[in-house]
Design a protein around this motif. Structure first.
Motif, PDB file in Angstrom:
ATOM      1  N   ASN A  79      61.345  21.733  49.302  1.00 13.47           N
ATOM      2  CA  ASN A  79      60.074  21.085  49.001  1.00 13.47           C
ATOM      3  C   ASN A  79      59.342  21.795  47.871  1.00 13.47           C
ATOM      4  N   ALA A  80      59.551  23.139  47.765  1.00 14.75           N
ATOM      5  CA  ALA A  80      58.896  23.914  46.708  1.00 14.75           C
ATOM      6  C   ALA A  80      59.608  23.792  45.372  1.00 14.75           C
ATOM      7  N   GLY A  81      60.809  23.202  45.348  1.00 16.20           N
ATOM      8  CA  GLY A  81      61.506  22.988  44.086  1.00 16.20           C
ATOM      9  C   GLY A  81      62.519  24.055  43.721  1.00 16.20           C
ATOM     10  N   GLN A  82      62.815  25.010  44.612  1.00 17.27           N
ATOM     11  CA  GLN A  82      63.792  26.051  44.300  1.00 17.27           C
ATOM     12  C   GLN A  82      65.208  25.491  44.380  1.00 17.27           C
ATOM     13  N   GLU A  83      66.086  26.016  43.549  1.00 19.47           N
ATOM     14  CA  GLU A  83      67.480  25.585  43.567  1.00 19.47           C
ATOM     15  C   GLU A  83      68.150  25.987  44.876  1.00 19.47           C
ATOM     16  N   LEU A  84      69.026  25.122  45.354  1.00 19.10           N
ATOM     17  CA  LEU A  84      69.717  25.394  46.613  1.00 19.10           C
ATOM     18  C   LEU A  84      70.573  26.649  46.519  1.00 19.10           C
ATOM     19  N   SER A  85      71.238  26.843  45.389  1.00 24.32           N
ATOM     20  CA  SER A  85      72.101  28.015  45.235  1.00 24.32           C
ATOM     21  C   SER A  85      71.296  29.304  45.266  1.00 24.32           C
ATOM     22  N   GLU A  86      70.133  29.318  44.625  1.00 25.06           N
ATOM     23  CA  GLU A  86      69.288  30.525  44.626  1.00 25.06           C
ATOM     24  C   GLU A  86      68.840  30.861  46.047  1.00 25.06           C
ATOM     25  N   PHE A  87      68.427  29.832  46.780  1.00 22.03           N
ATOM     26  CA  PHE A  87      67.978  30.071  48.152  1.00 22.03           C
ATOM     27  C   PHE A  87      69.103  30.607  49.029  1.00 22.03           C
ATOM     28  N   LEU A  88      70.286  29.999  48.930  1.00 17.45           N
ATOM     29  CA  LEU A  88      71.390  30.408  49.792  1.00 17.45           C
ATOM     30  C   LEU A  88      71.899  31.799  49.434  1.00 17.45           C
ATOM     31  N   LEU A  89      71.915  32.128  48.157  1.00 22.94           N
ATOM     32  CA  LEU A  89      72.339  33.477  47.766  1.00 22.94           C
ATOM     33  C   LEU A  89      71.357  34.527  48.288  1.00 22.94           C
ATOM     34  N   SER A  90      70.073  34.201  48.256  1.00 23.78           N
ATOM     35  CA  SER A  90      69.075  35.140  48.787  1.00 23.78           C
ATOM     36  C   SER A  90      69.124  35.224  50.305  1.00 23.78           C
ATOM     37  N   GLU A  91      69.673  34.190  50.961  1.00 24.24           N
ATOM     38  CA  GLU A  91      69.756  34.161  52.416  1.00 24.24           C
ATOM     39  C   GLU A  91      70.984  34.880  52.962  1.00 24.24           C
ATOM     40  N   GLN A  92      71.891  35.312  52.090  1.00 22.93           N
ATOM     41  CA  GLN A  92      73.138  35.888  52.558  1.00 22.93           C
ATOM     42  C   GLN A  92      72.922  37.099  53.463  1.00 22.93           C
ATOM     43  N   GLN A  93      72.064  37.997  53.069  1.00 23.43           N
ATOM     44  CA  GLN A  93      71.824  39.192  53.882  1.00 23.43           C
ATOM     45  C   GLN A  93      71.209  38.842  55.230  1.00 23.43           C
ATOM     46  N   VAL A  94      70.293  37.859  55.234  1.00 22.36           N
ATOM     47  CA  VAL A  94      69.692  37.426  56.499  1.00 22.36           C
ATOM     48  C   VAL A  94      70.749  36.808  57.401  1.00 22.36           C
ATOM     49  N   MET A  95      71.617  35.975  56.799  1.00 25.12           N
ATOM     50  CA  MET A  95      72.674  35.332  57.569  1.00 25.12           C
ATOM     51  C   MET A  95      73.637  36.355  58.148  1.00 25.12           C
ATOM     52  N   ILE A  96      74.036  37.303  57.316  1.00 24.62           N
ATOM     53  CA  ILE A  96      74.987  38.317  57.775  1.00 24.62           C
ATOM     54  C   ILE A  96      74.372  39.159  58.882  1.00 24.62           C
ATOM     55  N   GLN A  97      73.110  39.526  58.723  1.00 24.14           N
ATOM     56  CA  GLN A  97      72.455  40.341  59.741  1.00 24.14           C
ATOM     57  C   GLN A  97      72.313  39.591  61.053  1.00 24.14           C
ATOM     58  N   ASN A  98      72.005  38.290  60.973  1.00 25.62           N
ATOM     59  CA  ASN A  98      71.927  37.484  62.196  1.00 25.62           C
ATOM     60  C   ASN A  98      73.277  37.414  62.898  1.00 25.62           C
TER      61      ASN A  98
END
Length: 582
Positions: free
Chosen positions: A178-197
């Protein structure tokens, strides 16, 4: 002090209301309407429970029969009420088990030159992701069929997902889109959160298994003592020992089966083996041959044991330098050939794990070299195949040869993953290949996949440590239980063979002191050997479940546990007989 009581009651009310809300939500998530489920499932179960209580109260039955009847009715009612909640819990576990693979796959696809909705469509087609693929498909349907925006669809599904981690991810994704960020940028930044979860979920399941291990130890030891008492006490009470021993054995089997099912449910889903559909992997015939050899050898030894015990044809002792064998060994000998496939599959599995350890270095080097040289995968593999990647080196060389022969890249990588037999290598290799074909940057793809697989390998090392402690526990329990069973049996055997001469003037006979006539010792011994076999089967399945490897691995542990139990039985009866037999 006076103000603490309302707080406690309020907390209890909140907990009860949350539990009730969870149950209602679970009922609403079912495919069947709540009213139909209550009418056709819960109501008949309640009627059955009331009927079982009425039978127990009004029908003249023995107490041993009266008590289990309402317990059975209550179990049926509880199962009917709790079934929707169990379904939701099972769906949540299935989602969290595949969570890291789907997130990695989504990130790889997002870095390519395809539309973000196409990313979701491709993930929805991956049936291997199970409930996660279904959830992604629901988002696609909301966008394509109901013309909702991607952020609205993600936000709507986040309120319905049973997994908190996935719900939080969809909420963050909705806000980012909704904020207009690219999907790839968001998912790459989420990698550490995903791995930690994922690491947190994996380690929590291993901690739960440690807790279950302690509980399992206490329960099995309690059942062992109960079985020993069931063997020894009838000599004083005169009750039928076959019935008491049989009842305790049934309870013993139920306890072990229950723990096996609980551990199976709690263990993290992390398969090691990959089973290709249309490719015959290298070494397949060796494994099939070992299974056939083990089965045939076991059947032959069963026939020889039967011949030895009943005098029908040749027997085991005809091929041994002894005339007779202790009876427990007749149970251990026929299962021995099953160790052959157990050893073969275990060796293959160790090679798979070794390849998994080398794959992150290979895929990272492949991606970095392709980006640096701006060349094809074939040209890069021409150099990489000369590097030492341990047991993976031969497979890399075969991959280069197939690509160099102008074989279809999809087919070449399919043969590569099939011969490695690794589930993770198959998934990550497929991600890398699809990412390259769709225009993704090789270096970024290689680093992303390498980092994720390194974390999985580290978690597998922790799981291996938990497996080693479980193996030590189960082997120790097997030895201790077998010792306890047969020391009690041998004591009864010795007492049954004693003749008490208390004199003719005695006002009571020996039969009033010890009731040896109620024992059928061969039957009791056979039942105890059956317990040894039950323990070997269920313990080997528990080890295989905790280990997460191939099912054939259980065969090796089954043979070893059977031999431990039978050898301890022979030694115990021999030593106790030598000490007490006079």
């Amino acid at each position: 002090m006076a103000s603490s009581e309302p707080t406690s009651e309020s907390g209890t009310d909140i907990t009860a209301s949350e539990t009730l809300a969870d149950i209602v939500e679970a009922y609403e998530r079912m495919d069947m309407e709540m009213s139909r489920y209550l009418l056709f499932i819960v109501l008949p179960s309640a009627v059955f429970f009331v009927g079982s209580v009425a039978i127990a109260i009004f029908v003249d039955l023995p107490l041993s029969v009266q008590l289990p009847i309402p317990l059975l009715g209550g179990l049926v009612l509880a199962a009917a009420v709790a079934y929707p909640k169990l379904l939701v819990s099972q769906e949540r576990v299935e989602m969290e088990n595949q969570y890291h693979l789907l997130m990695t796959h989504m990130t790889v696809l997002s870095t390519t030159n395809i539309d973000r909705m196409e990313v979701f469509r491709k993930l929805a087609e991956e049936e291997e992701y199970g409930a996660l693929a279904t959830e992604v498909d629901r988002i696609v349907q909301l966008v394509d069929t109901w013309n909702q925006s991607l952020d609205d669809a993600c936000r709507r599904r986040a309120r319905r997902i049973p997994s908190d981690h996935l719900a939080d991810f969809f909420d963050r994704l909705a806000y980012t889109v909704n904020a207009g960020q690219e999907l790839s940028e968001f998912l790459l930044s989420e990698q550490q959160v995903m791995i930690q979860n994922y690491v947190t979920m994996y380690e929590s399941t291993l901690d739960n298994i440690e807790v279950m291990k302690d509980l399992y130890l206490s329960m099995v030891l309690s059942m062992t003592f109960a079985l020993v008492f069931a063997i020894v006490l009838p000599i004083l009470t005169g009750t039928n020992p076959t019935m008491t021993v049989g009842a305790v054995i049934v309870l013993y089997a139920f306890v072990q089966t229950g723990f096996f099912l609980v551990i199976r449910t709690m263990s993290p889903y992390d398969p090691i083996w990959y089973y290709p559909d249309n490719v015959r992997p290298r070494g397949e015939w060796t494994m099939i041959g070992s299974l056939a050899l083990g089965a045939v050898g076991s059947l032959v030894l069963v026939a020889l044991v039967v011949g030895d015990l009943f005098g029908i044809g040749p027997g085991v002792t005809d091929f041994l330098p002894v005339s007779t064998l202790p009876r427990p060994l007749y149970m251990a000998i026929p299962v021995t050939p099953l160790a052959i496939p157990g050893v073969v599959f275990r060796l293959h599995e160790e090679r798979i794990k070794a390849r998994d350890g080398e794959f992150p270095s290979f895929i990272r080097a492949l991606g970095a070299s392709e980006t640096a040289k701006q060349s094809t995968t074939t040209a890069v593999l021409k150099t990489l195949r000369k590097k030492d990647f341990g047991p993976l080196t031969e497979d890399i060389d075969d991959l280069f040869k197939r690509l160099n022969m102008r074989l279809d890249p999809d087919r070449a990588w399919q043969y590569f993953t099939a011969n490695t037999r690794s589930y993770l290598m198959q998934k990550f290799s497929e991600m890398y290949l699809v990412g390259r074909q769709m225009g993704g940057e090789p270096k970024q793809l290689g680093e992303l996949i390498s980092e994720n697989m390194n974390h999985v390998n580290q978690l597998r090392q922790q799981r291996q440590q938990a497996t080693v402690t479980m193996i030590g526990l189960l082997y120790g329990i097997t030895a201790a239980s077998s010792f306890a069973f047969f020391i009690g049996f041998k004591i009864v055997d010795i007492l049954a063979g004693m003749s008490l001469d208390l004199g003719s003037s005695s006002s009571f006979s020996a039969a009033q002191l010890i009731h040896t006539q109620v024992y059928d010792l061969p039957v009791i011994q056979f039942m105890l050997l059956g317990v040894v076999m039950i323990n070997a089967v269920l313990s080997s399945l528990i080890i295989r479940t905790v280990d997460g490897g191939h099912k054939a691995n259980a065969l090796l542990h089954f043979v070893m546990l059977t031999w431990i139990g039978c050898v301890i039985a022979v030694l115990t009866m021999s030593v106790v007989g030598g000490l007490l037999d006079v």
